[in-house]
Each structure stands twice: as structure tokens, then as C-alpha cells.
Design a protein around this motif. Structure first.
Motif, PDB file in Angstrom:
ATOM      1  N   ARG A 207       0.856  -1.203   0.000  1.00 27.44           N
ATOM      2  CA  ARG A 207       0.000   0.000   0.000  1.00 27.44           C
ATOM      3  C   ARG A 207       0.889   1.249   0.000  1.00 27.44           C
ATOM      4  O   ARG A 207       0.887   2.054   0.904  1.00 27.44           O
ATOM      5  N   ASP A 945      -9.353   8.600  -2.483  1.00 30.85           N
ATOM      6  CA  ASP A 945      -8.331   7.678  -2.976  1.00 30.85           C
ATOM      7  C   ASP A 945      -8.923   6.869  -4.136  1.00 30.85           C
ATOM      8  O   ASP A 945      -9.261   5.695  -4.012  1.00 30.85           O
ATOM      9  N   GLN A 948      -6.706   3.563  -5.544  1.00 27.30           N
ATOM     10  CA  GLN A 948      -6.843   2.299  -4.832  1.00 27.30           C
ATOM     11  C   GLN A 948      -8.266   1.753  -4.951  1.00 27.30           C
ATOM     12  O   GLN A 948      -8.466   0.542  -5.056  1.00 27.30           O
TER      13      GLN A 948
END
Length: 982
Positions: A207, A945, A948
Motif C-alpha cells: 500500500r 483515494d 486504490q
């Protein structure tokens, strides 16, 4: 015990608590404890209580406080702990009595261990030390002097926690630590060491973007709050992440560190270490050369899995040798676990590779819902789980190479021991070792180990002759030796004379199976009439272990009488005592060859009618016990159908002990109960067969034993169709539809229910109709056909009412309430759910209650009562974890995350979803994991985000497509399109 790492607390070992009044007494005791075993001046105590403005009577008041403290401590056997020592007082504290001292000792030991290169144990000690804390040090005190020292203790705690996290990150536990470190950063946003640890954990978890975002958030905070840039170490870490510096990788040789935490939600469980080996034989003797050779061959190394096949004639001792070898190897070479299975190669129906793979996957923590149907997919999952692990696999009594091939790991770190009567020369890479009869010295050692060396030494010639007559065969020799051990007054010469009377049989001991039959016949002939009959009747059963009541049912005698007869067979080595069941009574098992011998005697000496009558009693016992277990789980004989096969019931007191925890009993007896279904099918007992199969769904559904569910029902279906048993066929089809629904195959379930509904209608079977309609409505519901599901649910509800089945009503009420919620009718849904909850609690049905409470949490959330929903889900989480319901745990975590998000806590919601995802991935619940990824993607997209979120949705859509989850795939695709469109 004195505790200052949290609120001040004093207690004694038996559990007595010394209540120290708040105010001056607590301040004085706290000051003495912080300087334990050192003299504390009265002036220091005065300053601690009153700071810079003490009254004129301050000294007197301190003396009064000390006197009162002595009385308080006397209540916990510490009356002499405080002594007067000029210029003040001294509080004596022994080792281990003050938590602050224990904390300091553990951290010092951990530091030494880390310095000596043992970070795993060091981390465990630090976690143990941190577990002593119950809140901020001396929380609740008002003394500025004590608060300053308490702040130092709190700072020490944070430093130790950071050190522990460093050790655990070095051990590769980055995924498990992300949630914990994230929460710590939120509590201490300016601690750069914690922020750096979170960045490392995220980066190692794949990540990278989130790791960089943690840095940027921290940098902005430092500039806004302090006008400072991050420190050099944090800046270097950001640069390393941007460049993908190899130094950030997990250290390759770091040992794993297991840390137990009490926080909710807990991280995903650590990998299960299976320890399945049977006990070693205490008097194992001989075979030193063979053992040494096998050990060398089994030590892991090279490029391939080490496989040793122990082959030889029946009764030669292959199984005992395999288990003995395994116990010699495991501690030094296979710390990650041992898998064991009796493949039943000598039984009529050997275990299939698919069955064994299912057992092994369960032993390694994979729930039934995640185990694939196909054998090759199970084998792939099995090899994936054992890859790079140091594990030993023991496969006993293999029928042929094809039974073993799929069970071989693909890793050179694993080794396999196989036993078989066949040579298994076609097994790739296997080293075949022939297991021969014992030599004379080894046989003498075995005889001496069983009957005592003094008896052998007293009659050496007779001992030699005995060994020669039984051909040094371990099974035959052990039987003869057991008879001598049971009769200390017999001489070896007398036993030799008895064996000599059977010269023809003993001459055959050198010719394969006949030698075993002759040895067994000698023992059999020495039994009394009733014991011989019990042995014969036991031969009608399969080769699984059985409890004492089975013998009582076969003979139709009291339990104690049956136990006495069983023990006689054990003494004669015709039965083995293999375990103790949940009531504390023994379980027994045949050696396979003795079971075959018993069956021969059964065919020769027992009338067919008598044999079937005895079998019906045993089957009736399994029916009675399984039905009672179902009733105890469901609060009564609800939501199940039964036939009219006769029952045989053990005594009530025995049943109560046996079924104290009905699911535990059902799971322990699962192999035997499944074998009973197979037996009744083979014997043409169709009514008992379908009844038992359907009753066992209580276990199959609760523990996700879907393979057993399907296998037993297919066997029973063949039996009822051959007998023309229409009601039994309808009941089995209805139950198989439930299985298809558990597999998310709603259309297949609907196809099965058509014939079942017609049969129940023709027979006027009210409960059968209610069950079939419930399943049909559920199939419609799963397919999104709510307009078809609702009226069928209501028809089923009325059927359960007519049948007097309140738990069936509760289940249907919960399902109809879900449709009400989907239609927006919250008031109607609430009424149905609370009615269902009242029923569950009245009858003690926890399984349906969990489902009702889960839907009530959904209702609360829809009504904006998110705080109540959060509390309800937290309680439910404890329930599903206690019941080992991994799938339920993931669902509750998922729902709890949605509620947390609604409460304005996206950080907690994300942590919960990631925990749910980790649980589902570890359980290989791919469909559930995809649903969690989709939910997590929406949360991340809402927080900006998008990158992602798009990745997560892409993975979820792929899984939905592979598993034909069309509705979920459509929702995920729509969300992906919206995110890409901004």
C-alpha cells in the motif's frame, strides 16, 4: 499485588481487594509505591498531597493517612508493609508485587534478548509487559508531584510499545500491525517514530500510496502545529518508499512474532498449526536399523518432498513404525505441524483423496464454505497452504498410488510417510522400505516389554519357542504376550503347550494372512460366550471407533454390562481403547484384521435376522442421539423431518452427559454418524437412512460440512428410491435444496424443490410443505425475485404455525422482515424481527437468534440508530467468534464497518473492513472477500483515494464474474463507472 500502571489498585492472591479511599490516602500510597523499598520523607509526602500550600497540621494528617493505610493493607495481608524509618516511611514490596517493577524487569529482559539475537522472545516479553497497563499511570490522581512521575511512566510505555512494534515489523507482521499502528498514530499524531512504523507497515503490505499519504498528513500537521518539517529519519523513509529502496523489504531470516491483543476488532487469526499424530507406542522395540534409515530419508532437504513408503504384509507393524518415526522427527524438523490420516485402504470403502484433502484443509483453519468442490482445486489449495512450511504428513494404510498422489505437498520443506500393503513403486520420488518380521532379539524385547523381563529370563527356552511358533510377527506375538500378561500365574511353558495344541494353525504363521487368523482364533476361543457374540456383532460395523453404548445396543443390555464385556475384549487384545469421549467413558476400535476376523465369525455363527435386529438397535441409538442433539441446539424438535424407524435410547443420565454440548458431540461423532448413514443405505434400512441423514444437517450446516451433507444425502437418496419411499425422497430433496442455497446456487435449489413440494402436497405433510416452501421462497429471494418470494414465505409461515414449529416461524419472520426492509417498510420489519427474537429466546435457539439480531442491526442503522447498531454488532461479534463462525465474523465486521462510517469514523470503518478482508482471505472465502473489497473501495473513493478504489473494484468484479455473482458484479461495475467518471 500493587498496581500503579492505571488506576491505583491493591489486592491479594485469593482475590481480596484493599479499597484505598480517594484523596490523601491514595496520594500517600502512590508516593510510597513510586519509591517502593526506599525511604520517603514526610516532607516529600506533604508536598505530594498539598503542593506548596500545606496546612499547619500537615505532618499530623500524613501520619493519620499512614495509619489508615496500614489498616487497609492489613485487609489484604500487607499490614506490616509500611514501616517508620526516619525521616519518613518505607513501603516494602517483594519481587513481582508491584506492576511497575514487573514492567521494568520484563523490558530489561527483552532488551537483553534482542541484543543476543532473539527478537521473537523479546517481542513476546514486551507485549507481556505492555499487558500490565490498565490505563494512564496513576490515573485519577490530583497530585502534581505524582502526575509528573506518572507522565514519565506513560512515556516509558510508549517507548516500549514502539520498540515492540519495531521487532514485530522486523518479523514480517506488517499486515497484522497496520490497524494497531494506525490507531496509535491517531492518538499520538506528533510521534514521528510511530508514523514511520505505519509507513513501513503499509509499504510492506503493498500500500505504497497510503504510506506516502501518511507522511504527507504528518508533514502538514507538523507545519501547522509547530512550524517544523519532519525529522531527517522520516524524510529518508519517504525517499526510500518513493524509490522502492530494497532496504525496506521484510528481513528474510526474521522469525515470526505472535502478539495477542484484546482489542476489538481483533486481527485475523494466526495460521493454525495442526498436531494430528496419534500417540507413540510406549513399549515400541526393535527395528533400529530400519528406523535409522527411514529417519535419514525423511529429514527435509534437496529440491523435492521426501516420501518414504513403509510396505509389508498385514499385521507387520507398519502403522506403529510410521507413528514412531513421526514422533522422532517432529520436534527437530517439523515445527509447523503434522497431518495424519488413516486412508482405510483395507476397508470396503477407502477414503478418497478429496475427502482427505477436505480434512487437512479444515485442520489448517480453512472453513467448509471456502473448501472447493473439485479434488484438483483442493489439492492446489493444500499445496499452497503447506508451501515453504516445515510439516510432516503421515498417510496410513494406503490402497494404491492414486489415493496418495494428490496428498503429496509440493514443497521440499515437507516430508511424507506412507504405509501400505501394496508396494507403491509407482509413487514418484518415493523410497520404498520393506517392513519385515522382527528378528529374534527384537521379538524377545517385545515379549519382555509386555510381560516383564523377569518372566522371560526365568524361562528362556520356552520364550524362544513361543517366538518361533508365532513367526516373530508383531501382531501375533503381541496377542500371545497380552494373554500371558493378563494371567500372571501362567508359565510360558504352559502357554507354549496351549499353542502346541494348535500345531496346524501355528505352522501357517509363516504364510501370510492365515497366520493372523490362527492367532486370533486362539484368543477368540478363550473368550466367554457373551464376549464372543459381542465381538461377532461388532464386526458388522465399519472400522471407525465406537462408544460403549453401541455394544449395549448390539446386545440389548445395560451400559455397565456392555462396558465389562468390552474391557474383556480389550484385555484379550481383540479391541483397542483409542480415546475417552465427552462423558469420560472409553471409545474402542478394531484393528482392521481383527475386524475382518470378527466378520468371518459373524457370517459363520450368527443368524441373519439376529444380525439385522442388532444393527437396527444401533442405528436406532444413533437416530435417538442425533435427534436429541438437534432438539438441544434448536430448542426443540423444530425445522426438521423424521421417519418412523425405531429408536433405541441409552439411559437419560448418560444422554445428558453425552449431549451437554450437542454440537461438540455431533462434531466428535461426525465420521461415525456418516458411516451409519452409509451402513443403513447398504443394509436397505431406507427409513432410518433418510431420517439420520436429514437430522445430521444440524451439524453439517453449523460447521459447513458441505461434502458430508451431499454425500450422505446422495447415499440416502439411492436407498429411498430403491425402496419406493416417497416421503423420504421428498425430505432429502428439500434438504439438498438447502445445501444448494448454502452454495449460493439458488436455481439448482429451485429445481430440486418442485418434486418435493408435489410429494408433500400429495401426502398432506404440513411440516414438509412448510420447509419446502421456506426453501423455495429463499431461492426466489436470493435471485432478487422478491415479488415471488414474499407470498411463498407467508405460506411457509402459516405452515409452520399449523405444524406447531415456532422456530420455523422465527426463521421465516426474519426472512420476510428482510424483504420489508428492502421495500422500505421499517415498522413492519421491526414487528416481525422482535416477534422472531422473542421466539428464539423462549426456546433457546441461538443459531436463528444470531440471524435475527444481525437483521435488527440493519434495521437500527436504517433508522439512524447507529450507536445502538454499533453496540448490537459488538455483542454479536463476540457470539460468532465464540461459536467459531468465521464467515459470520467477517459479515459482522463488514456490517460494523458500515455503521462506523455512518457514525463519522471512516478510520475505524476502514480498519474493520481490512480486518474482515483479512479474515475472508485467510479462510479463502473468495466471494465474501470480493464483497468486502467492493465496500472498501467505496469508502476509499469517498475519501478521495480513487486509484486504490479502482484497483479494489477491478479485483472484486473479476471474482464476481468467476463465481457467477451477477447482481454483485453489476453493482460493482456501476460503482467503478461512477468513480472513473469522477
Amino acid at each position: 499485588m500493587y498496581r500503579v500502571l492505571g488506576p491505583l489498585h491493591v489486592s491479594s492472591e485469593p482475590g481480596r481487594v484493599g479499597k484505598v479511599p480517594p484523596g490523601r490516602q491514595q496520594v500517600v500510597l502512590g508516593a510510597l509505591l513510586l519509591e517502593a523499598n526506599r525511604v520517603v520523607s514526610i516532607e516529600h509526602l506533604i508536598d505530594a498531597v498539598w503542593d506548596e500550600s500545606p496546612p499547619a497540621t500537615a505532618r499530623t494528617q500524613v501520619q493519620i493517612c499512614v495509619s489508615a493505610l496500614r489498616s487497609t493493607l492489613a485487609a489484604v495481608d500487607r499490614g506490616d508493609a509500611i514501616s517508620t524509618r526516619p525521616p519518613g516511611y518505607l513501603l516494602r514490596v517483594a519481587d513481582g508485587e508491584l506492576d511497575a517493577h514487573v514492567f521494568a524487569r520484563l523490558t530489561a529482559e527483552a532488551e537483553n534478548l534482542a541484543r543476543r539475537g532473539d527478537p521473537r522472545t523479546a517481542a513476546e516479553l514486551l507485549r507481556q509487559a505492555l499487558g500490565l497497563w490498565r490505563g494512564p499511570a496513576l490515573s485519577g490522581t490530583t497530585s502534581n508531584a505524582l502526575l509528573a512521575k506518572a507522565a514519565k511512566l506513560d512515556e516509558d510505555r510508549l517507548a516500549v510499545l514502539e520498540t515492540s512494534l519495531d521487532l514485530e515489523l522486523g518479523a514480517g507482521r506488517h499486515r497484522q500491525l497496520v490497524g494497531e499502528i494506525g490507531a496509535l498514530v491517531a492518538q499520538h499524531p506528533l510521534r514521528e517514530r510511530l508514523r514511520g512504523q505505519l509507513m513501513v507497515a503499509l509499504y510492506r503490505s503493498g500500500r505504497q500510496a497510503e504510506a506516502l499519504e501518511v507522511y504527507r498528513t504528518g508533514r502538514d500537521l507538523l507545519i501547522d502545529e509547530l512550524g517544523l518539517e519532519p525529522g531527517e529519519e522520516l524524510r529518508r523513509l519517504e525517499a526510500a518508499i518513493l524509490t522502492g529502496d530494497a532496504a525496506l523489504a521484510v528481513p528474510s531470516q526474521a522469525p515470526p512474532v505472535e502478539v495477542v491483543r484484546q482489542a476489538v476488532p481483533a486481527p485475523a487469526p494466526q495460521p493454525v498449526v495442526p498436531l494430528q499424530l496419534p500417540a507413540d507406542i510406549g513399549d515400541f522395540t526393535g527395528r533400529a536399523d530400519l528406523v535409522a534409515r527411514a529417519l535419514r530419508l525423511l529429514e527435509p532437504g534437496g529440491r523435492a518432498t521426501r516420501v518414504v513408503a513403509l510396505v509389508g504384509k498385514p499385521g507387520i507393524g507398519k502403522s506403529a513404525l510410521a507413528v514412531h518415526l513421526a514422533h522422532l522427527l517432529v520436534e527437530a524438523h517439523f515445527p509447523d505441524g503434522q497431518l495424519y490420516c488413516d486412508l482405510g485402504g483395507t476397508r470396503a470403502h477407502p477414503a478418497t483423496a478429496a475427502d482427505v484433502l477436505g480434512r487437512f484443509l479444515r485442520a489448517m483453519g480453512i472453513p467448509g464454505t471456502s473448501i472447493p468442490d473439485a479434488e484438483d482445486e483442493r489439492a492446489e489449495m493444500y499445496r499452497q497452504l503447506v508451501a515453504r512450511k516445515r510439516m510432516l504428513v503421515v498417510l496410513d494404510d494406503a490402497a494404491a498410488e492414486r489415493q496418495v498422489q494428490a496428498l503429496l505437498p509440493g514443497s521440499s520443506t515437507c516430508s511424507v510417510v506412507v504405509t501400505s500393503r501394496a508396494r507403491l513403486t509407482g509413487l514418484p520420488g518415493a523410497r520404498v522400505l520393506e517392513v519385515e518380521v522382527l528378528d529374534h532379539d527384537e521379538a524377545t524385547d517385545m515379549l519382555a516389554a509386555v510381560i516383564g523381563p523377569e518372566r522371560v529370563a526365568a524361562e528362556p527356552a520356552a520364550a524362544t519357542a513361543l517366538i518361533r511358533l508365532v513367526g516373530c510377527l508383531p501382531l501375533a506375538l503381541r496377542i500371545v504376550a497380552a494373554r500371558l500378561a493378563a494371567r500372571p500365574s501362567w508359565s510360558l511353558a504352559w502357554m507354549l503347550e496351549r499353542l502346541s495344541d494348535e500345531r496346524r494353525r501355528l505352522d501357517e504363521l509363516a504364510h501370510g494372512e492365515m497366520m493372523v487368523r490362527a492367532s486370533l482364533a486362539l484368543t477368540y476361543d478363550g473368550l466367554d460366550v457373551e464376549s464372543r457374540r459381542l465381538l461377532r456383532l461388532l464386526g458388522a460395523l465399519d472400522g471407525l471407533s465406537f462408544p460403549t453404548w453401541v455394544a449395549a445396543a448390539l446386545l440389548d443390555v445395560e451400559l455397565m454390562r456392555a462396558t465389562d464385556l468390552l474391557e474383556r475384549l480389550v484385555d484379550a487384545q481383540m479391541l483397542e481403547l483409542v480415546a475417552i469421549d465427552v462423558t469420560g467413558t472409553p471409545r474402542y476400535k478394531f484393528h482392521d484384521l481383527i475386524r475382518l476376523f470378527a466378520r468371518e465369525q459373524l457370517e459363520q455363527h450368527e443368524e441373519e435376522d439376529e444380525r439385522r435386529t442388532a444393527l437396527r438397535r444401533v442405528v436406532g441409538g444413533w437416530l435417538a442421539l442425533a435427534g436429541e442433539a438437534h432438539s438441544r441446539v434448536y430448542g426443540g424438535d423444530f425445522t426438521s423431518l423424521h421417519g418412523d424407524a425405531p429408536r433405541w435410547r441409552p439411559s437419560r443420565s448418560y444422554v445428558d452427559r453425552l449431549l451437554a454440548d450437542p454440537l461438540v458431540w455431533l462434531e466428535a461423532e461426525r465420521p461415525t454418524l456418516c458411516a451409519a448413514v452409509e451402513l443403513t443405505a447398504a443394509e436397505g434400512m431406507d427409513e432410518a437412512c433418510w431420517d439420520l441423514a436429514v437430522t445430521l444437517v444440524t451439524l453439517f450446516e453449523a460447521r459447513c460440512y458441505f461434502d458430508d451433507w451431499e454425500r450422505t444425502h446422495r447415499q440416502a437418496l439411492d436407498a429411498v428410491r430403491a425402496a419406493g419411499n416417497e416421503r423420504g425422497e421428498a425430505a432429502l430433496l428439500c434438504s439438498l435444496a438447502s445445501l444448494q442455497l448454502s452454495w449460493s446456487r439458488a436455481r439448482a435449489a429451485r429445481d430440486l424443490l418442485g418434486p418435493a413440494l408435489r410429494t408433500f402436497e400429495e401426502l398432506g405433510d404440513v411440516r414438509g410443505l412448510a420447509l419446502a416452501r421456506r426453501n423455495l421462497a429463499l431461492a426466489h429471494h436470493r435471485l432478487g425475485e422478491n415479488e415471488l418470494a414474499a407470498p411463498v414465505y407467508l405460506s411457509a409461515l402459516e405452515g409452520f404455525r399449523l405444524a406447531g414449529d415456532p422456530v420455523g416461524q422465527a426463521y421465516v419472520l426474519a426472512q420476510v422482515a428482510q424483504i420489508d426492509l428492502e421495500n422500505g417498510d421499517q415498522e413492519l420489519a421491526a414487528g416481525r424481527l422482535y416477534e422472531a427474537l422473542d421466539i428464539c429466546r423462549e426456546f433457546g435457539n441461538q443459531r436463528v437468534e444470531v440471524q435475527v439480531r444481525y437483521r435488527l442491526s440493519d434495521l437500527m442503522a436504517r433508522q439512524g440508530r447507529n450507536a445502538e447498531a454499533e453496540e448490537a454488532l459488538a455483542e454479536l461479534l463476540n457470539v460468532v467468534r465464540a461459536g467459531r463462525d468465521i464467515v459470520g465474523e467477517a459479515r459482522v465486521l463488514h456490517r460494523l464497518a458500515v455503521v462506523k462510517l455512518a457514525l463519522g469514523d471512516p478510520g475505524a470503518a476502514e480498519a474493520l473492513l481490512r480486518t474482515a478482508l483479512e479474515v475472508r482471505e485467510r479462510a479463502m472465502d473468495h466471494g465474501g472477500a470480493a464483497e468486502t473489497r467492493a465496500e472498501l473501495a467505496l469508502l476509499l473513493a469517498g475519501r478521495g483515494d480513487r486509484t486504490q478504489a479502482v484497483g479494489l473494484l477491478g479485483r472484486a468484479i473479476t471474482t464476481f464474474a468467476e463465481r457467477n455473482m451477477s447482481a454483485a458484479r453489476l453493482r460493482a461495475q456501476q460503482a467503478l463507472d461512477l468513480i472513473r467518471a469522477g
